[in-house]
Write a protein that holds these residues in place. Sequence first.
Motif, PDB file in Angstrom:
ATOM      1  N   HIS A 207       0.819  -1.217   0.000  1.00 29.77           N
ATOM      2  CA  HIS A 207       0.000   0.000   0.000  1.00 29.77           C
ATOM      3  C   HIS A 207       0.856   1.272   0.000  1.00 29.77           C
ATOM      4  O   HIS A 207       0.327   2.359  -0.213  1.00 29.77           O
ATOM      5  N   VAL A 208       2.149   1.126   0.250  1.00 28.26           N
ATOM      6  CA  VAL A 208       3.104   2.245   0.258  1.00 28.26           C
ATOM      7  C   VAL A 208       2.602   3.384   1.156  1.00 28.26           C
ATOM      8  O   VAL A 208       2.655   4.555   0.793  1.00 28.26           O
ATOM      9  N   GLN A 209       2.081   3.007   2.326  1.00 29.98           N
ATOM     10  CA  GLN A 209       1.681   3.977   3.346  1.00 29.98           C
ATOM     11  C   GLN A 209       2.381   3.566   4.634  1.00 29.98           C
ATOM     12  O   GLN A 209       1.836   2.863   5.473  1.00 29.98           O
ATOM     13  N   PHE A 210       3.627   4.028   4.771  1.00 29.30           N
ATOM     14  CA  PHE A 210       4.520   3.534   5.812  1.00 29.30           C
ATOM     15  C   PHE A 210       4.112   3.971   7.210  1.00 29.30           C
ATOM     16  O   PHE A 210       4.419   3.295   8.188  1.00 29.30           O
ATOM     17  N   PHE A 211       3.407   5.100   7.316  1.00 23.62           N
ATOM     18  CA  PHE A 211       3.018   5.586   8.628  1.00 23.62           C
ATOM     19  C   PHE A 211       1.658   5.035   9.056  1.00 23.62           C
ATOM     20  O   PHE A 211       1.054   5.521  10.018  1.00 23.62           O
ATOM     21  N   GLY A 212       1.203   4.029   8.329  1.00 26.61           N
ATOM     22  CA  GLY A 212       0.050   3.240   8.737  1.00 26.61           C
ATOM     23  C   GLY A 212       0.375   1.765   8.550  1.00 26.61           C
ATOM     24  O   GLY A 212      -0.518   0.925   8.491  1.00 26.61           O
ATOM     25  N   PHE A 213       1.682   1.464   8.488  1.00 25.94           N
ATOM     26  CA  PHE A 213       2.134   0.110   8.160  1.00 25.94           C
ATOM     27  C   PHE A 213       1.714  -0.919   9.203  1.00 25.94           C
ATOM     28  O   PHE A 213       1.170  -1.974   8.862  1.00 25.94           O
ATOM     29  N   PHE A 214       1.957  -0.637  10.475  1.00 24.82           N
ATOM     30  CA  PHE A 214       1.745  -1.658  11.506  1.00 24.82           C
ATOM     31  C   PHE A 214       0.270  -1.973  11.756  1.00 24.82           C
ATOM     32  O   PHE A 214      -0.087  -3.150  11.888  1.00 24.82           O
ATOM     33  N   PRO A 215      -0.631  -0.979  11.820  1.00 25.05           N
ATOM     34  CA  PRO A 215      -2.055  -1.336  11.946  1.00 25.05           C
ATOM     35  C   PRO A 215      -2.552  -2.183  10.773  1.00 25.05           C
ATOM     36  O   PRO A 215      -3.304  -3.137  10.966  1.00 25.05           O
ATOM     37  N   ARG A 216      -2.112  -1.824   9.566  1.00 28.48           N
ATOM     38  CA  ARG A 216      -2.543  -2.593   8.396  1.00 28.48           C
ATOM     39  C   ARG A 216      -1.951  -4.001   8.414  1.00 28.48           C
ATOM     40  O   ARG A 216      -2.595  -4.964   8.001  1.00 28.48           O
ATOM     41  N   MET A 217      -0.727  -4.129   8.895  1.00 27.48           N
ATOM     42  CA  MET A 217      -0.120  -5.452   9.011  1.00 27.48           C
ATOM     43  C   MET A 217      -0.895  -6.324   9.994  1.00 27.48           C
ATOM     44  O   MET A 217      -1.137  -7.512   9.740  1.00 27.48           O
ATOM     45  N   ILE A 218      -1.299  -5.729  11.126  1.00 29.58           N
ATOM     46  CA  ILE A 218      -2.072  -6.491  12.101  1.00 29.58           C
ATOM     47  C   ILE A 218      -3.407  -6.938  11.503  1.00 29.58           C
ATOM     48  O   ILE A 218      -3.857  -8.073  11.730  1.00 29.58           O
ATOM     49  N   LEU A 219      -4.046  -6.053  10.736  1.00 26.40           N
ATOM     50  CA  LEU A 219      -5.268  -6.455  10.032  1.00 26.40           C
ATOM     51  C   LEU A 219      -4.995  -7.652   9.130  1.00 26.40           C
ATOM     52  O   LEU A 219      -5.768  -8.605   9.084  1.00 26.40           O
TER      53      LEU A 219
END
Length: 304
Positions: A207-219
């Motif tokens: 998604h190339v949105q690094f400052f939302g990387f970890f929440p999206r990874m957990i999803l």
Amino acid sequence: MKETPLQIRSPWQSLVHLLLLTFVWSIGIQVLAIVVGSLSGGGLFDGGNLLDQSPFFRYLILAAGTFGTFYLPSVLLQKREPYNDYFPYENKSFVLLCILGVAMLVAVGPVMERIGEWNAHMSLPESWKGIEEWMRQQEDAANEVVKKVAMVDNIGFLFLNLIVLAVLPAIAEEYYFRGVLMHIILRIAKNGHVAVWLTAIIFSAIHVQFFGFFPRMILGVLFGYMLLWSRNMWVPIVAHFVNNAAVTILAYYYTVQGKTFEELQSFTDYPLWMYGGSIVLTIMVVVLFYNKTKNQQEYGERMG
């Protein structure tokens, strides 16, 4: 006439084939969308950008990107490899598992928000400031597109957003990441946990949105275990849809109320007990989900 037996590909061959299909169709479908959009009055060929185009053109490009990059390669690979069950559809306790899947997302919400706040304010070492600046630029560009598309006060555009931002991504991305890519990694690693986590990392990074990387990874991790344990492709699809649809509807509500995109992105500071409760409740729902599926043959075991 005697039929020629299918040549069963190795997981590495499947991966290369998937990447080739992704490259060809992601470019091909989006070029076609640009041509159609330009003939209908769009201006990308004249040096314009997506944010300056008509709503029709923006929705066309977004839908084409999702369809060509994720859905088509997944379906075509399944067609070429019918011996691999990329999209399993076990029907046992389907409705209950969908409810529990959505409950996971609700339960983990406060913790995800805290992780999201930390991630959004993440700062890299001084020597990496150039990389951080580039990451911020990518984040801002992605947010501008989301802001332009999602922040609407028209019910018709809300329904379009539900299709383009919720229905299509839920099906296409789950087909691609949890269906095909996780299956291939599972065949390579022979470990379901490795497959779930590695797929989630790739899912977030793409998604190339690094400052939302970890929440999206957990999803992505939650979606991965939903499929691994349930062996039903539609369980993570439903959960993914509900997650995206909730944000889409909330963006509409904020716009109608005269609130800004920045307010939509703001984080809520919950009391400490809510974070503890969120963790405990999430663990309880995950355990309940697992217990409802543990008597079924595990998806990972079948692949092994």
